[in-house]
Design a protein around this motif. Structure first.
Motif, mmCIF file in Angstrom:
data_model
loop_
_atom_site.group_PDB
_atom_site.id
_atom_site.type_symbol
_atom_site.label_atom_id
_atom_site.label_comp_id
_atom_site.label_asym_id
_atom_site.label_seq_id
_atom_site.Cartn_x
_atom_site.Cartn_y
_atom_site.Cartn_z
ATOM 1 N N GLN A 238 0.804 -1.201 0.000
ATOM 2 C CA GLN A 238 0.000 0.000 0.000
ATOM 3 C C GLN A 238 0.849 1.268 0.000
ATOM 4 O O GLN A 238 0.418 2.318 -0.439
ATOM 5 N N ASN A 242 5.351 5.823 -1.511
ATOM 6 C CA ASN A 242 6.022 6.805 -0.651
ATOM 7 C C ASN A 242 6.887 6.190 0.442
ATOM 8 O O ASN A 242 7.663 6.899 1.061
ATOM 9 N N GLU B 234 -8.452 -2.196 -6.035
ATOM 10 C CA GLU B 234 -7.188 -1.956 -5.336
ATOM 11 C C GLU B 234 -6.936 -0.453 -5.185
ATOM 12 O O GLU B 234 -6.932 0.283 -6.168
ATOM 13 N N SER B 236 -4.254 1.341 -4.487
ATOM 14 C CA SER B 236 -3.091 1.924 -5.148
ATOM 15 C C SER B 236 -3.317 1.969 -6.664
ATOM 16 O O SER B 236 -2.897 2.910 -7.329
ATOM 17 N N PHE B 239 -5.524 4.949 -7.435
ATOM 18 C CA PHE B 239 -4.790 6.207 -7.381
ATOM 19 C C PHE B 239 -3.913 6.353 -8.628
ATOM 20 O O PHE B 239 -3.805 7.434 -9.208
ATOM 21 N N MET B 240 -3.324 5.245 -9.054
ATOM 22 C CA MET B 240 -2.494 5.311 -10.253
ATOM 23 C C MET B 240 -3.338 5.649 -11.481
ATOM 24 O O MET B 240 -2.896 6.383 -12.358
ATOM 25 N N GLN B 243 -3.754 9.253 -11.479
ATOM 26 C CA GLN B 243 -2.514 9.930 -11.863
ATOM 27 C C GLN B 243 -2.290 9.852 -13.376
ATOM 28 O O GLN B 243 -1.786 10.785 -13.984
ATOM 29 N N ASP B 254 -6.649 5.956 0.257
ATOM 30 C CA ASP B 254 -6.146 5.868 1.626
ATOM 31 C C ASP B 254 -5.479 7.198 1.986
ATOM 32 O O ASP B 254 -5.052 7.944 1.112
ATOM 33 N N ASP B 256 -2.667 8.128 2.974
ATOM 34 C CA ASP B 256 -1.335 8.441 2.463
ATOM 35 C C ASP B 256 -1.393 8.889 1.000
ATOM 36 O O ASP B 256 -0.671 9.796 0.598
ATOM 37 N N MET B 260 -0.384 12.562 -0.922
ATOM 38 C CA MET B 260 0.368 12.712 -2.168
ATOM 39 C C MET B 260 -0.439 13.495 -3.194
ATOM 40 O O MET B 260 0.112 14.308 -3.936
ATOM 41 N N ILE B 311 -4.284 6.722 11.595
ATOM 42 C CA ILE B 311 -5.082 6.002 10.614
ATOM 43 C C ILE B 311 -5.773 6.968 9.652
ATOM 44 O O ILE B 311 -5.778 6.775 8.455
ATOM 45 N N ARG B 313 -4.960 10.076 9.288
ATOM 46 C CA ARG B 313 -4.009 11.136 8.938
ATOM 47 C C ARG B 313 -4.642 12.507 9.160
ATOM 48 O O ARG B 313 -4.488 13.421 8.342
ATOM 49 N N GLU B 373 -8.885 2.085 7.618
ATOM 50 C CA GLU B 373 -7.997 0.927 7.694
ATOM 51 C C GLU B 373 -8.320 0.132 8.952
ATOM 52 O O GLU B 373 -7.636 0.214 9.965
#
Lengths: 277, 522
Positions: A238, A242, B234, B236, B239-240, B243, B254, B256, B260, B311, B313, B373
């Motif tokens: 995950q 980063n 998924e 990630s 998010f990709m 992007q 999530d 994090d 970004m 969790i 953030r 999470e």
């Protein structure tokens, strides 16, 4: 005499030695883990989460601020135990089935080996997922699942050695001396099947560790907060953008252990398999 | 040199101004691709219980009333006006004229009656075509729907029921084409026909749902040609996809990734407090947890602020009441159980467990806005409980099994949350904490039964006017705090991250977002 010879051979075999050193290193790490790991592996420290490698955390910290080095060290215990137990689980029934099936032939052989064929027809990981799904996700069930999946492999190897062994002169000699079937199987044939079993078991340790890590990665293995390498890898995925260190170190650890077993297993095969000499 | 630079900047500025001005006028056309965590279950929202179904269905279906853009008050949608009789039992709705369903069927009082009767009337021929969820939160209190004339309909309740109009604005009360319901029967959820600004086109299971502009829409027609709701489970990968530009909006990232995304000038971000809560329910039917002192000890043992920092953030506020402070009726006088290990230990000793005890902590297998999470949150809570001697084993099940088993009360401690669609305190207090809902399959998964609490909640349902109802709710929150059936954890901030080419992107606290007004720069 034979044993000494094998040891000498082992020392000469660089691949096997490299594997052995890797295994021993991780084994020692596992044994002395609690004394050398810098932090407790399970206690979260949320303020220091996802920190990169530093002096106080050589491998960095994970998403809950736990020290990855300590978790990798504790994880080595888990992975080695998984390897040992999973291999034992497949080894014992696999060997017995292979011995019986090879020795008695036809009536015993057919049902056993066809059963084994059916198990082999399933992709290993799918079967393991299936078994953990039935038993419920836990570390013990992972070992059982991985163990069961590899039973047919041992049964096949043992069976094929038995098939050639049982025609040999020494078996006929024992038989003519009045030795019972069981006596022949366990006292005379079994010892001669040990070398290939050792080779396969060593290689199997590597496979078992990988399979268990895969199950852990899928969330079917060790449950949180157990520092199992596969589960740690899965968590790190995950943060791959980063905080790549979270996934990298458990990944390297899996790689080292599996490589160790594979190199050692390969070396052993060179030494123990007469046909390769 | 310096002057050259200055001139250059001015020149560039002049170049930019016209494009800025142009950018403010909505552009017609374009396809919006919307990346989200999972597929819808059904697009017949009267049967829907999950956010992913609502995201799709709400583009196609409309209700009699709708929540206002910026508040939890309702305004007309398919109804133009309404009034309630003096005894508070009969609600009369005047309906919008000249509206047509996507299949050409005219919208009228009969359509309302059929859409509602199929949910509430067991003898209605269409009742068997669906599984009607959460009726208590939607049409449950409605006993009879009557057609007065072509454009007038009345709803009768057995007892005065104050939250009714707010309920009608919930996703649970959509108006569908009666002809389509008859035609598709059980499959209406896969072929929704409503009156909304978008028409349903195609659904490829577990992949995408496509809706297109309804050119005959009665109101402001949408700017977009098409919306593709794409499932990318998924995080990630989602998010990709954002992007790379493969999707224009990515939901449920999530924390994090959100950090970004904030640093990326190609994205726009909206943050808004939600009307949700994530909580740890303590099963009061279990011997140890039936002890109030133990529950208070657990409340003192958990450091919510750190959970929020780690969790969420920071994208949440600590929860201390069962519903968030953005809702009316919130009791601001209550002081939370502060994080205090010693107090927790003392309370445990007083309760007779000086050495702690063993218990199970059930962690949700899926992430939700109120619990991004869950497993990590469980690990943190496990750590906190360990410091006061409570040894909690984390238990996980697959989502369906988890909901099933917790509804049966097999757990000790378990994590769950709620998004209160109509922002009425009753939605939280009655639905999640009343003894009516403490019998399996329970929504009150603390299985907490408190007579005084229950009486106050029931009474408040029959009173009209927020000001009159509020005192009841203030009192119930005091009882809840003292009895501590939950550890309320957090009210999360909801975040929408999207490509900066999009404009007028909505983000409503209750999750009911029509994409009617969005437009996309070429």
């Amino acid at each position: 005499m034979e044993k000494v010879e094998a040891l000498v051979e082992l020392k000469k075999n660089k691949t096997a030695m490299a594997g052995l050193i890797l295994i021993c290193f991780l084994l020692i790490l596992a044994l002395i883990g609690p004394w050398i790991s810098p932090h407790p592996p399970l206690v979260p420290d949320p303020i220091n989460r996802l920190k990169g490698p530093s002096w106080s955390h050589p491998f960095g910290t994970d998403s809950l601020g736990r020290d990855i080095l300590s978790r990798v060290i504790y994880g080595s215990r888990i992975s080695i135990i998984i390897g040992l137990i999973a291999v034992s689980i497949s080894l014992v029934p696999g060997t017995i089935l292979g011995l019986l099936s090879g020795f008695y032939g036809r009536k015993v052989d057919e049902p056993i080996m066809r059963g084994m064929d059916i198990m082999l027809a399933f992709p290993a990981i799918l079967l393991a997922i299936f078994i953990t799904a039935i038993l419920g996700p836990s570390l013990l069930n992972t070992m059982i699942a991985v163990g069961i999946v590899y039973i047919p492999h041992y049964a096949r190897i043992v069976r094929s050695s038995v098939l050639s062994l049982k025609e040999q002169l020494f078996v006929q000699a024992v038989r003519s001396l009045g030795g019972s079937n069981l006596r022949i199987i366990f006292l005379h044939i079994f010892p001669n099947t040990i070398p290939p079993i050792i080779v396969y078991a060593t290689l199997g340790m590597g496979t078992a560790v990988l399979q268990a890590a895969a199950l852990g990665f899928l969330g079917l293995g060790a449950q949180p907060p157990t520092p199992e390498w596969g589960a740690m890898l899965s968590e790190g995925r995950q943060y791959i953008q980063n905080a790549p260190h979270v996934a990298a170190f458990p990944g390297i650890a899996i790689f080292m252990l599996v490589l160790g077993f594979n190199l050692f297993g390969d070396g052993l095969r060179d030494i123990l398999d007469p046909s390769l000499r | 040199m310096k002057r050259g630079k200055l001139l250059f900047v001015i020149f560039m500025g002049l170049m930019v101004i016209p494009s800025l001005v142009l950018a403010q006028t909505p552009v017609k056309g374009g396809t919006l691709t919307w990346g989200r965590g999972g597929d819808s279950v059904t697009l017949d929202l009267a049967q829907a219980t999950d956010g992913e179904s609502i995201k799709g269905g709400i583009q196609v279906l409309e209700n009699l009333v709708i929540f206002k853009k910026d508040s939890m008050d309702v305004e007309p949608q398919l109804a133009t006006s309404w009034e309630v009789s003096k005894d508070g039992l009969v609600w009369t709705f005047k309906l919008r004229k000249g509206v047509k369903f996507h299949d050409g069927t005219p919208f009228n009082a009969n359509a309302v009656k059929v859409s509602f009767d199929r949910v509430i009337d067991k003898n209605h021929p269409f009742y068997k075509y669906g599984t009607w969820r959460y009726p208590a939160l939607g049409l449950g209190p409605v006993k009879e729907v009557k057609v007065i004339d072509e454009y007038t309909v009345t709803l009768r309740t057995e007892k005065p029921y104050a939250p009714l109009v707010a309920n009608l604005a919930l996703w649970l009360c959509p108006i569908l084409s009666p002809a389509a319901i008859e035609k598709y029967k059980e499959d209406i959820g896969r072929n929704p026909v409503g009156t909304g600004p978008f028409k349903f086109v195609k659904w490829i299971k577990d992949d995408q749902i496509i809706v297109e502009r309804n050119d005959d829409y009665w109101g402001q027609k949408s700017h977009l040609d098409r919306i593709i709701l794409k499932s990318i489970p998924e995080v990630s990968a989602r998010f990709m996809a954002l992007q790379s530009g493969a999707v224009d909006i990515a939901d449920d990232l999530d924390p994090d990734s959100i950090q970004m995304a904030k640093a990326n000038p190609n994205f726009k971000i909206i943050e808004r407090p939600s009307v949700n809560i994530g909580y740890l329910a303590m099963n009061t039917k279990k011997p140890i947890l039936s002890n109030k002192l133990v529950r208070q000890a657990i409340s003192h043992a958990i450091d919510k602020q750190t959970i929020i920092n780690t969790i969420f953030r920071g994208l949440a506020i600590p929860a201390l009441n069962p519903f968030p402070p953005s809702m009316w009726g919130y009791n601001f006088k209550i002081k939370d159980y502060e994080y205090n290990v010693q107090k927790a230990k003392d309370l445990l000793a007083k309760a007779g467990y000086p050495k702690g005890f063993d218990t199970e902590l059930w962690a949700m297998p899926v992430s939700r806005a109120y619990m991004p999470e869950p497993v990590k949150t469980a690990e943190l809570i496990q750590g906190y409980l360990a410091t006061v001697g409570i040894n909690a084993k984390i238990v996980r099940y697959e989502w369906g099994v988890y909901l099933d088993k917790t509804a049966k009360g097999e757990h000790d401690l378990c994590m769950l949350g709620w998004l209160g669609g109509n922002a009425d305190p009753d939605n939280f207090l009655y639905g999640l904490l009343h003894s009516d809902n403490a019998k399996p399959p329970a929504a009150n998964i603390a299985f907490w039964e408190n007579a005084e609490f229950g009486k106050l909640v029931k009474e408040a349902q029959t009173i009209f006017g927020k000001e009159k109802r509020a005192p009841y709710y203030l009192k119930t929150q005091e009882i809840f705090h003292e009895e501590a059936p939950w550890v309320p954890l957090a009210h999360s901030t909801i975040v929408r991250i999207y490509n900066k080419k999009l404009h007028d992107v909505p983000l409503r606290p209750n999750g009911l977002n029509s994409f009617q007004m969005i437009w996309k720069e070429k």
